[in-house]
Design a protein around this motif. Structure first.
Motif, PDB file in Angstrom:
ATOM      1  N   GLY A  46       0.835  -1.201   0.000  1.00  0.00           N
ATOM      2  CA  GLY A  46       0.000   0.000   0.000  1.00  0.00           C
ATOM      3  C   GLY A  46       0.869   1.249   0.000  1.00  0.00           C
ATOM      4  N   LEU A  47       0.644   2.138  -0.955  1.00  0.00           N
ATOM      5  CA  LEU A  47       1.506   3.297  -1.149  1.00  0.00           C
ATOM      6  C   LEU A  47       1.536   4.219   0.074  1.00  0.00           C
ATOM      7  N   ASP A  48       0.374   4.590   0.605  1.00  0.00           N
ATOM      8  CA  ASP A  48       0.339   5.514   1.747  1.00  0.00           C
ATOM      9  C   ASP A  48       1.050   4.943   2.967  1.00  0.00           C
ATOM     10  N   LEU A  50       3.240   2.517   3.128  1.00  0.00           N
ATOM     11  CA  LEU A  50       4.669   2.335   2.879  1.00  0.00           C
ATOM     12  C   LEU A  50       5.395   3.678   2.956  1.00  0.00           C
ATOM     13  N   HIS A  51       4.780   4.730   2.436  1.00  0.00           N
ATOM     14  CA  HIS A  51       5.428   6.043   2.473  1.00  0.00           C
ATOM     15  C   HIS A  51       5.644   6.505   3.920  1.00  0.00           C
ATOM     16  N   VAL A  52       4.654   6.279   4.770  1.00  0.00           N
ATOM     17  CA  VAL A  52       4.810   6.646   6.185  1.00  0.00           C
ATOM     18  C   VAL A  52       5.987   5.883   6.787  1.00  0.00           C
ATOM     19  N   ALA A  53       6.079   4.587   6.516  1.00  0.00           N
ATOM     20  CA  ALA A  53       7.199   3.793   7.029  1.00  0.00           C
ATOM     21  C   ALA A  53       8.527   4.280   6.440  1.00  0.00           C
ATOM     22  N   CYS A  54       8.522   4.647   5.169  1.00  0.00           N
ATOM     23  CA  CYS A  54       9.745   5.122   4.518  1.00  0.00           C
ATOM     24  C   CYS A  54      10.227   6.434   5.118  1.00  0.00           C
ATOM     25  N   MET A  55       9.298   7.306   5.498  1.00  0.00           N
ATOM     26  CA  MET A  55       9.699   8.575   6.086  1.00  0.00           C
ATOM     27  C   MET A  55      10.400   8.378   7.429  1.00  0.00           C
ATOM     28  N   LEU A  56      10.227   7.216   8.034  1.00  0.00           N
ATOM     29  CA  LEU A  56      10.891   6.918   9.308  1.00  0.00           C
ATOM     30  C   LEU A  56      12.282   6.323   9.123  1.00  0.00           C
ATOM     31  N   GLU A  57      12.732   6.188   7.874  1.00  0.00           N
ATOM     32  CA  GLU A  57      14.104   5.733   7.599  1.00  0.00           C
ATOM     33  C   GLU A  57      15.059   6.864   7.966  1.00  0.00           C
ATOM     34  N   LYS A  70      10.478  19.384  10.464  1.00  0.00           N
ATOM     35  CA  LYS A  70       9.986  20.577   9.771  1.00  0.00           C
ATOM     36  C   LYS A  70       9.794  20.200   8.306  1.00  0.00           C
ATOM     37  N   TYR A  71       8.519  20.180   7.873  1.00  0.00           N
ATOM     38  CA  TYR A  71       8.222  19.762   6.511  1.00  0.00           C
ATOM     39  C   TYR A  71       8.422  20.890   5.515  1.00  0.00           C
ATOM     40  N   GLU A  72       9.101  20.547   4.421  1.00  0.00           N
ATOM     41  CA  GLU A  72       9.209  21.433   3.269  1.00  0.00           C
ATOM     42  C   GLU A  72       7.973  21.202   2.389  1.00  0.00           C
ATOM     43  N   TYR A  73       7.638  19.936   2.188  1.00  0.00           N
ATOM     44  CA  TYR A  73       6.391  19.511   1.550  1.00  0.00           C
ATOM     45  C   TYR A  73       6.136  18.077   1.972  1.00  0.00           C
ATOM     46  N   ASP A  74       4.881  17.632   1.814  1.00  0.00           N
ATOM     47  CA  ASP A  74       4.518  16.326   2.344  1.00  0.00           C
ATOM     48  C   ASP A  74       3.448  15.661   1.476  1.00  0.00           C
ATOM     49  N   PHE A  75       3.629  14.380   1.193  1.00  0.00           N
ATOM     50  CA  PHE A  75       2.663  13.547   0.485  1.00  0.00           C
ATOM     51  C   PHE A  75       2.250  14.127  -0.873  1.00  0.00           C
ATOM     52  N   VAL A  76       3.222  14.565  -1.640  1.00  0.00           N
ATOM     53  CA  VAL A  76       2.963  15.005  -3.002  1.00  0.00           C
ATOM     54  C   VAL A  76       2.986  13.744  -3.864  1.00  0.00           C
ATOM     55  N   GLY A  77       1.919  13.493  -4.608  1.00  0.00           N
ATOM     56  CA  GLY A  77       1.833  12.231  -5.334  1.00  0.00           C
ATOM     57  C   GLY A  77       1.611  12.390  -6.811  1.00  0.00           C
ATOM     58  N   GLY A  78       1.770  11.254  -7.492  1.00  0.00           N
ATOM     59  CA  GLY A  78       1.518  11.238  -8.916  1.00  0.00           C
ATOM     60  C   GLY A  78       2.081   9.997  -9.563  1.00  0.00           C
ATOM     61  N   PRO A  79       1.820   9.834 -10.861  1.00  0.00           N
ATOM     62  CA  PRO A  79       2.333   8.662 -11.579  1.00  0.00           C
ATOM     63  C   PRO A  79       3.817   8.824 -11.915  1.00  0.00           C
ATOM     64  N   VAL A  80       4.498   7.696 -11.948  1.00  0.00           N
ATOM     65  CA  VAL A  80       5.892   7.617 -12.402  1.00  0.00           C
ATOM     66  C   VAL A  80       5.917   6.430 -13.354  1.00  0.00           C
ATOM     67  N   LEU A 109      11.081   9.466  -1.203  1.00  0.00           N
ATOM     68  CA  LEU A 109      10.291   9.181  -2.390  1.00  0.00           C
ATOM     69  C   LEU A 109       9.925   7.705  -2.339  1.00  0.00           C
ATOM     70  N   THR A 110       8.642   7.407  -2.411  1.00  0.00           N
ATOM     71  CA  THR A 110       8.155   6.033  -2.351  1.00  0.00           C
ATOM     72  C   THR A 110       7.483   5.702  -3.675  1.00  0.00           C
ATOM     73  N   VAL A 111       7.889   4.588  -4.285  1.00  0.00           N
ATOM     74  CA  VAL A 111       7.367   4.192  -5.589  1.00  0.00           C
ATOM     75  C   VAL A 111       6.810   2.771  -5.472  1.00  0.00           C
ATOM     76  N   VAL A 112       5.569   2.591  -5.943  1.00  0.00           N
ATOM     77  CA  VAL A 112       4.917   1.283  -5.924  1.00  0.00           C
ATOM     78  C   VAL A 112       4.315   1.033  -7.299  1.00  0.00           C
ATOM     79  N   GLY A 113       4.631  -0.127  -7.883  1.00  0.00           N
ATOM     80  CA  GLY A 113       4.059  -0.505  -9.167  1.00  0.00           C
ATOM     81  C   GLY A 113       4.939  -1.498  -9.885  1.00  0.00           C
ATOM     82  N   GLY A 114       4.376  -2.164 -10.876  1.00  0.00           N
ATOM     83  CA  GLY A 114       5.139  -3.122 -11.666  1.00  0.00           C
ATOM     84  C   GLY A 114       5.671  -4.284 -10.849  1.00  0.00           C
ATOM     85  N   GLY A 115       5.004  -4.597  -9.744  1.00  0.00           N
ATOM     86  CA  GLY A 115       5.450  -5.706  -8.891  1.00  0.00           C
ATOM     87  C   GLY A 115       6.520  -5.317  -7.891  1.00  0.00           C
ATOM     88  N   HIS A 116       6.752  -4.010  -7.709  1.00  0.00           N
ATOM     89  CA  HIS A 116       7.811  -3.536  -6.816  1.00  0.00           C
ATOM     90  C   HIS A 116       7.282  -2.526  -5.810  1.00  0.00           C
TER      91      HIS A 116
END
Length: 152
Positions: A46-48, A50-57, A70-80, A109-116
């Motif tokens: 799940g993209l959302d 996973l992104h939350v978990a990734c931000m904790l890296e 301090k956020y510069e920007y947060d949860f900006v999404g779109g296709p890749v 940056l979190t990317v989900v698709g194509g089996g990855h």
């Protein structure tokens, strides 16, 4: 290339690339004070969430970092390509210096698709990010160089 062959990336000359000790799912690339961490999971998570978990890296354990970021920007999404992505950038302050710096700009940056499912986190000391266009360009170039392979 990642050890699984799931994706490739390029780094500038002189960077070191290797596994993060104790984490078989993580590869890091470092050039001077600039780092990029790649966390790969086969399959589409799940993209959302996973992104939350990734931000904790982080560069240090949670107890060694200030809880506020301090956020510069947060949860900006779109296709890749055929995948979906979420992107956040923020500043993290550590209790003790990490790699010689106490405050870091992290872009996740979190990317989900194509089996990855792939997390990419760039780390640049905040003072370096502010004063060095070359450091900003190097970190962004490594992130932009990632190519996902076909389905695993």
């Amino acid at each position: 290339m990642h050890p699984t062959g799931a994706f490739t990336f390029r780094t500038p000359d002189g960077w070191t690339v290797g596994p993060l000790p104790g984490r078989s799912d993580v590869v890091e690339a470092w050039g001077g004070p600039i780092g990029v961490r790649f966390v790969y999971q086969p399959g589409e998570t799940g993209l959302d969430s996973l992104h939350v978990a990734c931000m904790l890296e982080r560069l240090a354990p949670p107890m060694d970092a200030q809880p506020q970021v301090k956020y510069e920007y947060d949860f900006v999404g779109g296709p890749v390509g055929q995948a979906r992505a979420l992107d956040s950038a923020f500043t993290v302050r550590y209790d003790r210096e990490v790699h010689g710096h106490g405050v870091w700009r992290q872009r996740t940056l979190t990317v989900v698709g194509g089996g990855h499912s792939l997390c990419l986190a760039s780390y640049v000391p905040a003072d370096v990010w502010k004063r060095s266009p070359e450091a900003r360009a190097a970190a962004e170039a490594v992130l932009a160089s990632v190519t996902l392979r076909g389905r695993p």
